[in-house]
Design a protein around this motif. Structure first.
Motif, PDB file in Angstrom:
ATOM      1  N   ASP A   1      30.220  15.461 -38.690  1.00  0.00           N
ATOM      2  CA  ASP A   1      29.940  14.087 -38.292  1.00  0.00           C
ATOM      3  C   ASP A   1      29.965  14.037 -36.763  1.00  0.00           C
ATOM      4  O   ASP A   1      31.031  14.162 -36.149  1.00  0.00           O
TER       5      ASP A   1
ATOM      6  N   ILE B   1      28.630  11.461 -35.101  1.00  0.00           N
ATOM      7  CA  ILE B   1      28.169  10.089 -34.843  1.00  0.00           C
ATOM      8  C   ILE B   1      28.562   9.630 -33.437  1.00  0.00           C
ATOM      9  O   ILE B   1      27.774   9.011 -32.738  1.00  0.00           O
ATOM     10  N   SER B   2      29.772   9.959 -33.010  1.00  0.00           N
ATOM     11  CA  SER B   2      30.166   9.490 -31.665  1.00  0.00           C
ATOM     12  C   SER B   2      30.141  10.604 -30.624  1.00  0.00           C
ATOM     13  O   SER B   2      30.591  10.398 -29.503  1.00  0.00           O
TER      14      SER B   2
ATOM     15  N   GLN C   1      34.731  16.111 -38.231  1.00  0.00           N
ATOM     16  CA  GLN C   1      34.091  15.370 -37.142  1.00  0.00           C
ATOM     17  C   GLN C   1      33.938  16.317 -35.950  1.00  0.00           C
ATOM     18  O   GLN C   1      34.635  17.324 -35.868  1.00  0.00           O
TER      19      GLN C   1
ATOM     20  N   SER D   1      23.583   2.335 -41.206  1.00  0.00           N
ATOM     21  CA  SER D   1      24.542   2.641 -40.138  1.00  0.00           C
ATOM     22  C   SER D   1      24.900   4.126 -40.267  1.00  0.00           C
ATOM     23  O   SER D   1      24.432   4.819 -41.187  1.00  0.00           O
ATOM     24  N   GLY D   2      25.718   4.619 -39.376  1.00  0.00           N
ATOM     25  CA  GLY D   2      26.079   6.039 -39.396  1.00  0.00           C
ATOM     26  C   GLY D   2      26.675   6.468 -40.720  1.00  0.00           C
ATOM     27  O   GLY D   2      26.417   7.587 -41.201  1.00  0.00           O
ATOM     28  N   SER D   3      27.458   5.590 -41.338  1.00  0.00           N
ATOM     29  CA  SER D   3      28.104   5.949 -42.606  1.00  0.00           C
ATOM     30  C   SER D   3      27.065   6.286 -43.676  1.00  0.00           C
ATOM     31  O   SER D   3      27.333   7.092 -44.571  1.00  0.00           O
TER      32      SER D   3
ATOM     33  N   ASN E   1      33.932  14.458 -32.924  1.00  0.00           N
ATOM     34  CA  ASN E   1      34.803  13.510 -32.229  1.00  0.00           C
ATOM     35  C   ASN E   1      35.509  12.677 -33.259  1.00  0.00           C
ATOM     36  O   ASN E   1      34.836  12.022 -34.053  1.00  0.00           O
TER      37      ASN E   1
ATOM     38  N   PRO F   1      33.510   2.265 -28.249  1.00  0.00           N
ATOM     39  CA  PRO F   1      32.709   3.434 -28.671  1.00  0.00           C
ATOM     40  C   PRO F   1      31.691   3.081 -29.749  1.00  0.00           C
ATOM     41  O   PRO F   1      31.728   3.588 -30.849  1.00  0.00           O
TER      42      PRO F   1
ATOM     43  N   THR G   1      36.755   9.475 -33.467  1.00  0.00           N
ATOM     44  CA  THR G   1      36.665   8.321 -32.556  1.00  0.00           C
ATOM     45  C   THR G   1      37.912   7.442 -32.572  1.00  0.00           C
ATOM     46  O   THR G   1      38.190   6.741 -31.605  1.00  0.00           O
TER      47      THR G   1
ATOM     48  N   LEU H   1      26.439   9.816 -43.383  1.00  0.00           N
ATOM     49  CA  LEU H   1      27.525  10.617 -43.982  1.00  0.00           C
ATOM     50  C   LEU H   1      27.320  10.668 -45.494  1.00  0.00           C
ATOM     51  O   LEU H   1      27.460  11.721 -46.134  1.00  0.00           O
TER      52      LEU H   1
ATOM     53  N   ARG I   1      37.355   8.850 -43.765  1.00  0.00           N
ATOM     54  CA  ARG I   1      36.097   8.410 -44.401  1.00  0.00           C
ATOM     55  C   ARG I   1      35.433   9.563 -45.161  1.00  0.00           C
ATOM     56  O   ARG I   1      34.947   9.396 -46.272  1.00  0.00           O
TER      57      ARG I   1
ATOM     58  N   GLN J   1      23.792   3.477 -32.619  1.00  0.00           N
ATOM     59  CA  GLN J   1      24.521   2.579 -31.702  1.00  0.00           C
ATOM     60  C   GLN J   1      25.552   3.312 -30.859  1.00  0.00           C
ATOM     61  O   GLN J   1      26.406   2.693 -30.239  1.00  0.00           O
ATOM     62  N   LYS J   2      25.437   4.624 -30.823  1.00  0.00           N
ATOM     63  CA  LYS J   2      26.419   5.409 -30.058  1.00  0.00           C
ATOM     64  C   LYS J   2      25.749   5.977 -28.808  1.00  0.00           C
ATOM     65  O   LYS J   2      25.404   5.242 -27.914  1.00  0.00           O
TER      66      LYS J   2
ATOM     67  N   PHE K   1      38.070   8.416 -39.264  1.00  0.00           N
ATOM     68  CA  PHE K   1      36.768   8.929 -39.705  1.00  0.00           C
ATOM     69  C   PHE K   1      36.895  10.189 -40.555  1.00  0.00           C
ATOM     70  O   PHE K   1      36.072  10.424 -41.436  1.00  0.00           O
TER      71      PHE K   1
HETATM   72  C1  PLP Z   1      32.990   9.618 -35.865  1.00  0.00           C
HETATM   73  C2  PLP Z   1      32.428   8.429 -36.587  1.00  0.00           C
HETATM   74  N1  PLP Z   1      32.055   8.585 -37.863  1.00  0.00           N
HETATM   75  C3  PLP Z   1      31.553   7.555 -38.567  1.00  0.00           C
HETATM   76  C4  PLP Z   1      31.407   6.312 -38.004  1.00  0.00           C
HETATM   77  C5  PLP Z   1      30.850   5.196 -38.824  1.00  0.00           C
HETATM   78  O1  PLP Z   1      29.599   4.815 -38.365  1.00  0.00           O
HETATM   79  P1  PLP Z   1      28.998   3.379 -38.761  1.00  0.00           P
HETATM   80  O2  PLP Z   1      30.005   2.377 -38.328  1.00  0.00           O
HETATM   81  O3  PLP Z   1      27.727   3.341 -37.943  1.00  0.00           O
HETATM   82  O4  PLP Z   1      28.753   3.378 -40.203  1.00  0.00           O
HETATM   83  C6  PLP Z   1      31.796   6.098 -36.693  1.00  0.00           C
HETATM   84  C7  PLP Z   1      31.708   4.772 -36.080  1.00  0.00           C
HETATM   85  O5  PLP Z   1      32.403   4.437 -35.149  1.00  0.00           O
HETATM   86  C8  PLP Z   1      32.314   7.195 -35.960  1.00  0.00           C
HETATM   87  O6  PLP Z   1      32.697   7.042 -34.683  1.00  0.00           O
END
Ligand code: PLP
Length: 388
Positions: free
Chosen positions: A171, A173-174, A141, A67-69, A143, A15, A145, A72, A97, A196-197, A94
């Motif tokens: 979030d 992201i996925s 979230q 990146s996605g983080s 999803n 994923p 993930t 966030l 996170r 990248q998703k 996540f």
């Molecule tokens: C739901 C979710 N949130 C946050 C992230 C973190 O994203 P990144 O790894 O691009 O920082 C991911 C990455 O897999 C994710 O799936």
């Protein structure tokens, strides 16, 4: 010659990062474009305009080089101040996170801890919000993930909204591109996504869209790189505050054009179809789904049968077929495998990955009707395919 020698490339079934189509790769090969040029500003503006419908908002999303983080983090630093009370859903890595990020930035965090694989209930969240009092924001979230659970944002958020007027920050992201997002209609204040998703790009871009309410309530916390107000002003004209990942922006432009050509409804239908086929596969070869009640359309998390080590299966898939599945994390290590069908994954890619999994499972002590999984997936795909 063994099977692996026939492959020249890794095949991504994890994923994120997801496979990058040739059209996107070609678009990214122009490394000579200057990011302070009218040509680039135009491409950036077109990307923002094409991104907005994916978020279901009239507002333009902000593109960030991270990146996605990073997206966030941008949500937390722009929308909260130290000491703010926030509620976080933690149903996996996540959710954890969001919790760490908010604690890291000095918020007072109440956590709705879920057993992994579960989805949050609106009533539990509202109870926690009421108990906390003066909750500034809810973070969750779409999803999770790490488990493959989809939190059914389309029903969950409107239910929460009946009794919660604070910020809701999701979030995605996925989930973006696989699950529809209508942030304006569902009254969501911030949605975060990553390149990248679902976008079929390499890692390096994050996207964040804010509601009018969120834009009107930016916190006074000091910030620099992720200053969304500053970005908003510049990006309205296609200019980013800092050097953007310009090659990724070119790729994004190509990706969004491809999505627009098929139409967003088709995109969601495609992901739904791929997920259904993957679930049919699992059922046909007696693999339990990890989140049967609310499985994601981005990935399918399958439980490994007794005596089959998921980590070994994942390793073998890589060694024998260059097929990159994701394993389980933490408490799920060895117990599940996660199979992604997010982004530009075709029905034949899907069948490829599933057939590799059948080969490896058959050689790792799982006894099943060999080929039955792929057949079930194909039958399901055909059932959901419009025929001329
Ligand atoms: C739901 C979710 N949130 C946050 C992230 C973190 O994203 P990144 O790894 O691009 O920082 C991911 C990455 O897999 C994710 O799936």
């Amino acid at each position: 010659m063994n099977d692996k020698e026939l492959f020249t490339q890794n095949r991504l079934f994890c994923p994120g990062p997801t496979p990058v189509p040739d059209q996107i790769l070609t678009a990214m090969s122009d490394t000579s474009m200057y990011h302070r040029s009218d040509e680039f500003y135009k491409i950036s503006r077109e990307c923002s305009a094409m991104l907005a419908p994916l978020f279901g908002s009239k507002n333009l999303p902000i593109m960030l080089t991270s990146s996605g983080s990073g997206g966030l983090e941008a949500a937390v630093v722009n929308l909260t101040a130290p000491g703010d009370k926030v509620v976080v859903v933690n149903g996996g890595k996540f959710g954890e996170r969001w919790e760490k990020l908010n604690r890291g930035y000095g918020c007072e965090v109440s956590v709705l801890n879920l057993s992994w694989g579960q989805s949050p209930k609106a009533s539990d969240l509202l109870d926690l919000i009421q108990k906390q009092g003066q909750t500034k924001a809810l973070f969750l979230q779409a999803n999770e993930t790490s488990t493959g659970a989809y939190y059914r944002i389309e029903t969950l958020v409107p239910e929460i909204r009946k009794n919660f007027k604070g910020l809701i920050i999701v979030d995605c992201i996925s989930s973006l591109c696989a699950h529809e997002m209508r942030m304006d209609d569902w009254e969501i204040d911030a949605v975060v996504a990553g390149s990248q998703k679902g976008f079929g790009l390499p890692p390096g871009l994050a996207f964040i869209s804010l509601s009018d309410r969120a834009w009107g309530n930016l916190s006074a916390r000091p910030r620099f790189y992720f200053d969304l107000a500053r970005e908003r002003k510049g990006q309205a004209e296609g200019r980013s505050a800092w050097t953007p990942a310009s090659t990724l922006t070119l790729g994004l432009h190509a990706a969004l054009k491809m999505m627009n050509e098929s139409g967003l409804n088709e995109l969601y239908k495609h992901h739904d179809r791929m997920a259904r086929a993957s679930r049919a596969f699992a059922k046909a070869i007696q693999l339990k789904l990890y989140c049967p009640e609310s499985p994601s359309n981005s990935l399918t998390t399958m439980c490994m049968p007794d005596g089959v080590d998921g980590s070994k299966v994942v390793k073998e898939l890589r060694r024998r077929y260059q097929a990159f599945f994701a394993g389980g994390q933490d408490q799920l290590k060895g117990k599940v495998i996660r199979y992604s069908h997010l982004g530009f994954v075709s029905v034949f890619d899907l069948i490829n990955g599933l057939s590799a999994l059948e080969f490896v499972l058959a050689d790792n002590g799982h006894s099943f009707d060999f080929g039955a999984g792929v057949k079930a997936a194909m039958v399901e795909l055909r059932r959901n395919t419009a025929r001329p």
